[in-house]
Scaffold this active site. Structure first.
Site, mmCIF file in Angstrom:
data_model
loop_
_atom_site.group_PDB
_atom_site.id
_atom_site.type_symbol
_atom_site.label_atom_id
_atom_site.label_comp_id
_atom_site.label_asym_id
_atom_site.label_seq_id
_atom_site.Cartn_x
_atom_site.Cartn_y
_atom_site.Cartn_z
ATOM 1 C CG HIS A 222 -0.521 0.139 2.284
ATOM 2 N ND1 HIS A 222 0.172 -0.552 3.090
ATOM 3 C CD2 HIS A 222 -0.262 1.210 3.441
ATOM 4 C CE1 HIS A 222 0.834 -0.148 4.186
ATOM 5 N NE2 HIS A 222 0.587 1.412 4.006
HETATM 6 C C1 UD1 Z 1 -2.815 5.144 5.668
HETATM 7 C C2 UD1 Z 1 -2.039 5.576 7.004
HETATM 8 C C3 UD1 Z 1 -0.317 4.444 6.743
HETATM 9 C C4 UD1 Z 1 -0.657 3.259 7.725
HETATM 10 C C5 UD1 Z 1 -1.986 2.564 6.180
HETATM 11 C C6 UD1 Z 1 -2.489 2.164 6.830
HETATM 12 C C7 UD1 Z 1 -0.604 7.861 6.864
HETATM 13 C C8 UD1 Z 1 0.086 9.112 6.726
HETATM 14 N N1 UD1 Z 1 -1.344 7.086 6.256
HETATM 15 O O1 UD1 Z 1 -2.099 4.838 4.846
HETATM 16 O O2 UD1 Z 1 0.628 4.982 7.489
HETATM 17 O O3 UD1 Z 1 0.204 2.399 7.081
HETATM 18 O O4 UD1 Z 1 -2.920 3.932 6.215
HETATM 19 O O5 UD1 Z 1 -3.263 1.639 5.635
HETATM 20 O O6 UD1 Z 1 -2.167 8.735 8.024
HETATM 21 N N2 UD1 Z 1 -9.569 4.831 1.245
HETATM 22 C C9 UD1 Z 1 -10.715 4.282 0.666
HETATM 23 N N3 UD1 Z 1 -11.342 3.977 2.130
HETATM 24 C C10 UD1 Z 1 -10.654 4.122 2.788
HETATM 25 C C11 UD1 Z 1 -9.715 4.756 3.349
HETATM 26 C C12 UD1 Z 1 -8.868 4.728 2.220
HETATM 27 O O7 UD1 Z 1 -10.654 4.787 -0.253
HETATM 28 O O8 UD1 Z 1 -11.761 4.057 4.065
HETATM 29 C C13 UD1 Z 1 -8.376 5.247 0.217
HETATM 30 C C14 UD1 Z 1 -8.133 6.681 0.093
HETATM 31 O O9 UD1 Z 1 -9.744 7.574 -1.071
HETATM 32 C C15 UD1 Z 1 -7.229 7.574 -0.942
HETATM 33 C C16 UD1 Z 1 -5.946 5.939 -0.346
HETATM 34 O O10 UD1 Z 1 -7.522 5.121 0.047
HETATM 35 O O11 UD1 Z 1 -7.023 7.059 -2.109
HETATM 36 C C17 UD1 Z 1 -5.212 6.232 0.953
HETATM 37 O O12 UD1 Z 1 -5.973 5.731 1.699
HETATM 38 P P1 UD1 Z 1 -5.299 7.509 2.938
HETATM 39 O O13 UD1 Z 1 -6.009 7.569 3.715
HETATM 40 O O14 UD1 Z 1 -4.645 8.408 1.861
HETATM 41 O O15 UD1 Z 1 -3.620 6.790 3.036
HETATM 42 P P2 UD1 Z 1 -3.656 5.210 3.843
HETATM 43 O O16 UD1 Z 1 -2.736 4.814 1.938
HETATM 44 O O17 UD1 Z 1 -4.030 3.999 3.631
#
Ligand code: UD1
Length: 382
Positions: A222
């Protein structure tokens, strides 16, 4: 005493569950009661990324939801700070407790300190030395500001001392996530792998391969550094689909970010048509623990899974060039080896790992009782 604790994203939930349990136990045992409120920033909002963990780990519903959702880093941090500022002003806690290294950790520690509320960071002192990782920025800022820094291992104590943190602010408590692992181990062990796969497979019509104990690999990816660049992600996916899944079933619970990028880079068709590659939705805590317990091999860029592999003894190829968790590496007695995202290097270590036996190790104080030590340390520092 009143404590506000904060969760935002998936890896926070398994860290807060035992802390809440420790508060309940303390309150049941008499003595000065601790009033506790749980705040969920809402960074992770999908059912599978959040509510599933509340249910599985018996975390009471959050008392306060900030509803921050997705966005750029500045948006997530800024929106969290604006919403959390009001909560702190209204609730006037004695302590704000933050865990891990996600955007909620940073946003809420800064907000607490600006309102002169003491902050405790659980999982303090981890350092990858890589400031291109958003989590490293979050760790550095949170630890610089926190009044009480509770570390999972002794290497983290050294990191904090090198940065000039005074001794009296540091407490060595062990790894709180392992409290959850120990509490849930038995329940996970009772699950059957075919049922886990069936319940979570992404393509409901796909034929599931035969998966034998100790003869399958599990992977998760991820990190932006792996999945956001076309060339890197394509090479990784090609290796995993053409080589690993040719050797044994490869189970892949897909993080929302990785899925979006597979579609963006035109890799989705290839992935869904690879035999023996089982694509899954993000899976629940017990399902993941069960798969980890008898996997031949883990391939991941997650820090938490690196730690779980260490305690379970699963050989782990960590697809990163550095780690903030060196205690999990083989050179420190752990189960993991850093392979970065260069396929030549990954292939070499993959061959070595296939010949390895499981070797469970338990770093000091990863004993399932960390949460109690965290609460004791907070009470003592009050
Ligand atoms: C976050 C944490 C990371 C952790 C990871 C575990 C930070 C900086 N990063 O990264 O340390 O290892 O979580 O998962 O806080 N999204 C969905 N549904 C959700 C949540 C997110 O579709 O419930 C999508 C978002 O729209 C985005 C992507 O997933 O495009 C990434 O989500 P984001 O919360 O920005 O960071 P993670 O990569 O999950």
């Amino acid at each position: 005493m009143k404590i506000l604790s904060v969760v935002g994203a998936r890896p926070n939930f398994m860290k807060i569950a035992p802390f809440i349990r420790a508060i309940e136990k303390h309150n049941a045992g008499g003595g000065e009661p601790v009033q506790h409120l749980l705040v969920h920033t809402g960074q992770h909002y999908d059912h599978q990324m959040s509510q599933t963990f509340f249910d599985a780990l018996n975390i009471p519903p959050a008392d306060i939801h900030l509803g921050v959702g997705s966005g750029t880093h500045a948006e997530q941090v800024g929106n969290t700070m604006m919403a959390f500022e009001k909560v702190v002003a209204e609730e006037k806690p004695d302590w704000v407790v933050v865990v891990g290294d996600v955007n909620a950790t940073l946003a809420c520690s800064v907000t607490a300190k600006k309102q002169h509320v003491k902050c405790c960071h659980i999982e303090a002192g981890l350092r990858s030395g890589d400031e291109r990782m958003p989590e490293e920025i979050n760790r550095l800022v949170t630890d610089r500001l926190s009044d009480l820094l509770l570390t999972p291992d002794t290497l983290s104590i050294e990191n904090l001392k090198k940065e000039g943190v005074e001794d009296h602010k540091i407490g060595f408590v062990g790894n709180i996530m392992i409290d959850t692992l120990e509490a849930q181990r038995e329940k996970a062990a009772a699950l059957s792998i075919p049922e886990v796969l069936k319940a979570n497979q992404l393509l409901k019509d796909a034929v599931l391969p035969e998966v034998e104990e100790e003869n399958y690999a599990v992977m998760t990816l991820h990190r932006p550094s792996n999945v956001d660049h076309r060339e890197i992600f394509t090479a990784l996916v090609n290796f995993l689909t053409d080589e690993v899944s040719a050797d044994m079933p490869l189970l892949w619970p897909i993080h929302p970010r990785a899925r979006k990028q597979l579609e963006l880079f035109g890799l989705w068709e290839k992935v869904i048509s690879t035999p023996k590659l089982v694509l899954m939705q993000p899976i629940g805590y017990h399902d993941m623990l069960r798969l980890n317990m008898t996997a031949k091999l883990f391939l991941t860029d997650s820090g938490g899974l690196q730690e779980e592999c260490t305690v379970l003894g699963t050989p782990c190829l960590t697809m990163r060039w550095n780690t903030e968790r060196p205690v999990t590496l083989k050179e420190h007695g752990g189960a993991s080896v850093l392979v970065g995202n260069n396929v030549g290097r990954i292939r070499e270590e993959y061959r070595t790992a296939l010949a390895e036996k499981r070797n469970a190790v338990r770093p000091e104080l990863w004993d399932g009782r960390t949460a109690e030590r965290c609460l004791e340390a907070i009470i003592k520092a009050s």
